[in-house]
Design an enzyme around this catalytic site. Structure first.
Site, PDB file in Angstrom:
ATOM      1  CB  THR A  89      -2.720  19.790  11.779  1.00 20.51           C
ATOM      2  OG1 THR A  89      -2.099  20.551  10.723  1.00 20.51           O
ATOM      3  CG2 THR A  89      -2.131  18.410  11.798  1.00 20.51           C
ATOM      4  CB  THR A 124       2.383  21.702   8.801  1.00 22.93           C
ATOM      5  OG1 THR A 124       2.659  21.698   7.408  1.00 22.93           O
ATOM      6  CG2 THR A 124       3.251  22.724   9.497  1.00 22.93           C
ATOM      7  CG  PHE A 158       9.466  22.318   1.911  1.00 19.73           C
ATOM      8  CD1 PHE A 158       9.439  23.190   2.997  1.00 19.73           C
ATOM      9  CD2 PHE A 158      10.191  21.142   2.032  1.00 19.73           C
ATOM     10  CE1 PHE A 158      10.131  22.896   4.171  1.00 19.73           C
ATOM     11  CE2 PHE A 158      10.890  20.837   3.196  1.00 19.73           C
ATOM     12  CZ  PHE A 158      10.860  21.721   4.271  1.00 19.73           C
ATOM     13  NE  ARG A 160       6.396  27.094  -5.214  1.00 17.86           N
ATOM     14  CZ  ARG A 160       7.135  27.467  -6.248  1.00 17.86           C
ATOM     15  NH1 ARG A 160       7.325  28.737  -6.500  1.00 17.86           N
ATOM     16  NH2 ARG A 160       7.689  26.570  -7.047  1.00 17.86           N
ATOM     17  CD  GLU A 161      -3.456  25.515  -1.895  1.00 18.45           C
ATOM     18  OE1 GLU A 161      -4.289  26.073  -2.610  1.00 18.45           O
ATOM     19  OE2 GLU A 161      -3.638  25.240  -0.705  1.00 18.45           O
ATOM     20  CG  LEU A 259      12.224  40.212  -1.999  1.00 17.15           C
ATOM     21  CD1 LEU A 259      13.554  40.820  -2.416  1.00 17.15           C
ATOM     22  CD2 LEU A 259      11.858  40.712  -0.597  1.00 17.15           C
ATOM     23  N   GLY A 266      -1.958  35.100   1.980  1.00 17.02           N
ATOM     24  CA  GLY A 266      -3.077  34.306   2.494  1.00 17.02           C
ATOM     25  C   GLY A 266      -2.778  32.837   2.293  1.00 17.02           C
ATOM     26  CB  CYS A 269       0.794  27.263   4.287  1.00 23.00           C
ATOM     27  SG  CYS A 269       0.157  25.863   3.354  1.00 23.00           S
ATOM     28  CE  LYS A 329      -0.316  29.366  -4.607  1.00 25.62           C
ATOM     29  NZ  LYS A 329       1.023  28.871  -4.330  1.00 25.62           N
TER      30      LYS A 329
HETATM   31  C1  UGA Z   1       3.441  27.953   0.962  1.00 26.49           C
HETATM   32  C2  UGA Z   1       4.941  27.724   0.750  1.00 26.49           C
HETATM   33  O1  UGA Z   1       5.405  28.559  -0.326  1.00 26.49           O
HETATM   34  C3  UGA Z   1       5.245  26.263   0.436  1.00 26.49           C
HETATM   35  O2  UGA Z   1       6.659  26.067   0.345  1.00 26.49           O
HETATM   36  C4  UGA Z   1       4.688  25.387   1.570  1.00 26.49           C
HETATM   37  O3  UGA Z   1       4.882  24.010   1.327  1.00 26.49           O
HETATM   38  C5  UGA Z   1       3.204  25.648   1.717  1.00 26.49           C
HETATM   39  O4  UGA Z   1       2.990  27.039   1.987  1.00 26.49           O
HETATM   40  C6  UGA Z   1       2.700  24.780   2.843  1.00 26.49           C
HETATM   41  O5  UGA Z   1       3.094  25.006   3.979  1.00 26.49           O
HETATM   42  O6  UGA Z   1       2.014  23.790   2.582  1.00 26.49           O
HETATM   43  P1  UGA Z   1       1.332  28.265  -0.641  1.00 26.49           P
HETATM   44  O7  UGA Z   1       0.582  28.631   0.596  1.00 26.49           O
HETATM   45  O8  UGA Z   1       0.741  27.322  -1.587  1.00 26.49           O
HETATM   46  O9  UGA Z   1       2.780  27.687  -0.266  1.00 26.49           O
HETATM   47  O10 UGA Z   1       1.540  29.618  -1.451  1.00 26.49           O
HETATM   48  P2  UGA Z   1       2.712  30.642  -1.774  1.00 26.49           P
HETATM   49  O11 UGA Z   1       3.008  30.605  -3.211  1.00 26.49           O
HETATM   50  O12 UGA Z   1       3.837  30.507  -0.861  1.00 26.49           O
HETATM   51  O13 UGA Z   1       1.946  32.015  -1.483  1.00 26.49           O
HETATM   52  C7  UGA Z   1       1.419  32.318  -0.191  1.00 26.49           C
HETATM   53  C8  UGA Z   1       0.848  33.726  -0.180  1.00 26.49           C
HETATM   54  O14 UGA Z   1       1.873  34.694  -0.272  1.00 26.49           O
HETATM   55  C9  UGA Z   1      -0.116  34.025  -1.322  1.00 26.49           C
HETATM   56  O15 UGA Z   1      -1.216  34.743  -0.838  1.00 26.49           O
HETATM   57  C10 UGA Z   1       0.710  34.860  -2.264  1.00 26.49           C
HETATM   58  O16 UGA Z   1      -0.049  35.714  -3.075  1.00 26.49           O
HETATM   59  C11 UGA Z   1       1.576  35.637  -1.293  1.00 26.49           C
HETATM   60  N1  UGA Z   1       2.840  36.112  -1.888  1.00 26.49           N
HETATM   61  C12 UGA Z   1       3.788  35.240  -2.284  1.00 26.49           C
HETATM   62  C13 UGA Z   1       3.062  37.470  -1.994  1.00 26.49           C
HETATM   63  O17 UGA Z   1       2.194  38.320  -1.635  1.00 26.49           O
HETATM   64  N2  UGA Z   1       4.257  37.896  -2.510  1.00 26.49           N
HETATM   65  C14 UGA Z   1       5.227  37.044  -2.912  1.00 26.49           C
HETATM   66  O18 UGA Z   1       6.304  37.532  -3.358  1.00 26.49           O
HETATM   67  C15 UGA Z   1       4.986  35.672  -2.798  1.00 26.49           C
END
Ligand code: UGA
Length: 442
Positions: A89, A124, A158, A160-161, A259, A266, A269, A329
């Site tokens: 999407t 989504t 939900f 996470r990659e 936190l 980035g 999602c 990440k």
């Molecule tokens: C996110 C959600 O965490 C999942 O629950 C959801 O299913 C997914 O989107 C989705 O909608 O498909 P994702 O994008 O794989 O998952 O990655 P995250 O681990 O959530 O991290 C997202 C971004 O936030 C990354 O750039 C990461 O470096 C940053 N981040 C995360 C921070 O800067 N600080 C943190 O404490 C956590």
């Protein structure tokens, strides 16, 4: 245990993880995609994404024959009672989600179904999409002058990659939104193997389930933007953001996760979903101004990192900057909306020469950075990246960067700036080695 075949339309990230994991817990899965090349390469045992633990499962389910890959959606509709849509999407220009792929699946289902179907959205999708799918399917049935029964449900993911397999197998919750008791029972049955591990089901109306997904992602993005701004404040007043986050996170109402400050969130999602939520609210004359502020704060954070480098180094014109980490990440090859896509071009615009290394992300990054090809040298490891560099900047928290021998790097660097925008090092020990060290918020 559910014993009929299930179809999953879409072999992107969500569709593949879902398909392979479900096949691994014993369900018969038909995975469909329109991309013939992708399907034939999947049939040959090649998996197009990098995700820890997935390849082992993939090999196992292929051997067991519990997953089938096809481009034939009619075959899938004929053979499966439950059809999950996990198609892309992509965002429109105004950041609303482009639902054409999802609608096309619904039209196909209405056109070809001959008995009861349960259509489940996994992609989504904005609030209201479930209802819209229901009417699209009904319109197709009306055109055919038939009246087969069907239900629609929302079952957001939900994952996470980098942790998708674990998130699938041991989720915090499984959300099922539907108006139909029959649909809810079928989905509970499908997810029963998870429930044996005490995974709670959250049963809701379809709109609530759709909103749970957006609200959850937007809330997590808010936590990150919040701690990033607190980190920026810490720098000005002499506090350490890790101490602050720890002290905050121990309050059970706040929680310690998400936190961790950094160069901005980035991925495929958070940037898309926060904007889509804002767009959804605007469509009904509401504003989610907190999320609007989060989006702006996250954009500022990336540029702030470049400003910080320029402040410390005096100028970045003509400087060689070694960028470690390009993916949004660790543990993924995905660079979609990664901070690197903003930070690297900005450094180049300000005159820097870039050397870079990422364990998995270079091919994807390179494809998006063609116009800067002349200004970027891609390296095979962190030490080669550091060679002759004036500064090294860490943008992704890969484990191999945590363990690198920065003493050895210092010997080959031209100057000694370390910008640790993921806070993976202990500032004191790095400074003791003679580096000029800058993290985020400490
Ligand atoms: C996110 C959600 O965490 C999942 O629950 C959801 O299913 C997914 O989107 C989705 O909608 O498909 P994702 O994008 O794989 O998952 O990655 P995250 O681990 O959530 O991290 C997202 C971004 O936030 C990354 O750039 C990461 O470096 C940053 N981040 C995360 C921070 O800067 N600080 C943190 O404490 C956590």
């Amino acid at each position: 245990m559910y014993n009929k075949a299930i179809a999953i339309i879409g072999t992107g990230y969500v569709g593949l993880v879902q398909g392979i994991c479900m096949a691994d817990f014993g369900l018969k899965v038909i995975n469909v995609d329109t991309d013939e090349e992708k399907i034939s390469s999947l049939k040959n045992g090649h998996i197009p994404i990098y995700e820890p633990g997935l390849k082992e499962k993939f090999d196992r389910v292929l051997r067991k024959n519990s997953i089938e890959f096809t481009t034939d959606i009619v075959y899938a509709i004929d053979n499966a009672e439950v059809i999950f849509t996990a198609v892309g999407t992509p965002p429109n220009k105004d950041w609303t989600a482009d639902l054409e792929n999802v609608y096309a699946v619904a039209r196909n289902i209405g056109t070809y179904m001959d008995d009861y179907k349960l259509v489940v959205t996994k992609s989504t999708v904005p609030v209201g999409t479930g209802k819209r799918l229901k009417s699209i399917i009904q319109e197709e049935l009306n055109k055919r002058n038939v009246n087969h029964p069907f239900d629609v449900a929302s079952n957001p993911e939900f994952l996470r990659e980098g942790k998708a397999v674990q998130d699938f197998m041991v989720p915090d919750r499984v959300v099922i939104g539907s108006e139909s008791q029959k649909a809810i029972e079928i989905l509970k049955n499908i997810y029963r193997p998870l429930n044996l591990n005490q995974v709670p089901f959250v049963i809701t109306g379809i709109e609530s389930a759709e909103l749970i997904k957006y609200a959850s992602n937007a809330f997590l993005a808010t936590k990150i933007a919040f701690i990033n701004e607190v980190a920026n404040l810490c720098e000005k007043i002499g506090a350490d953001v890790h101490e602050v986050a720890k002290g905050m996170g121990m309050d059970g109402r706040i929680g310690s996760k998400f936190l961790h400050p950094g160069p901005g969130y980035g991925g495929s999602c958070f940037p898309k979903d926060t904007r889509a939520l804002v767009a959804t609210a605007r469509e009904v004359n509401e504003r989610i101004s907190i999320v609007e502020a989060v989006i702006e704060s996250n954009e500022n954070q990336k540029i702030r990192m470049v400003n910080k480098m320029e402040d410390k180094m005096g100028t970045i014109r003509g400087k060689i900057i070694g960028v470690l980490g390009l993916t949004f990440k660790a543990e993924t090859d995905d660079v979609r909306d990664a901070p690197s896509l903003v930070i690297v071009p900005e450094l180049i615009k300000r005159g820097a020469i870039i050397k870079t290394y990422d364990p998995e992300g270079i091919p994807n990054f390179r494809r998006q950075m063609r116009e800067f090809e002349r200004n970027i040298t891609y390296c095979y490891d962190q030490y080669e990246t550091a060679k002759n560099a004036d500064a090294v900047v860490i943008l992704t928290e890969w484990n191999e960067f945590r363990q690198m021998d920065i003493r050895a790097m210092k010997k080959v660097m031209n100057d000694s700036f370390v910008f640790d925008f993921r806070n993976i090092f202990n500032p004191k020990s790095v400074r003791e080695l003679g580096f000029t060290y800058e993290g985020v918020g400490r």
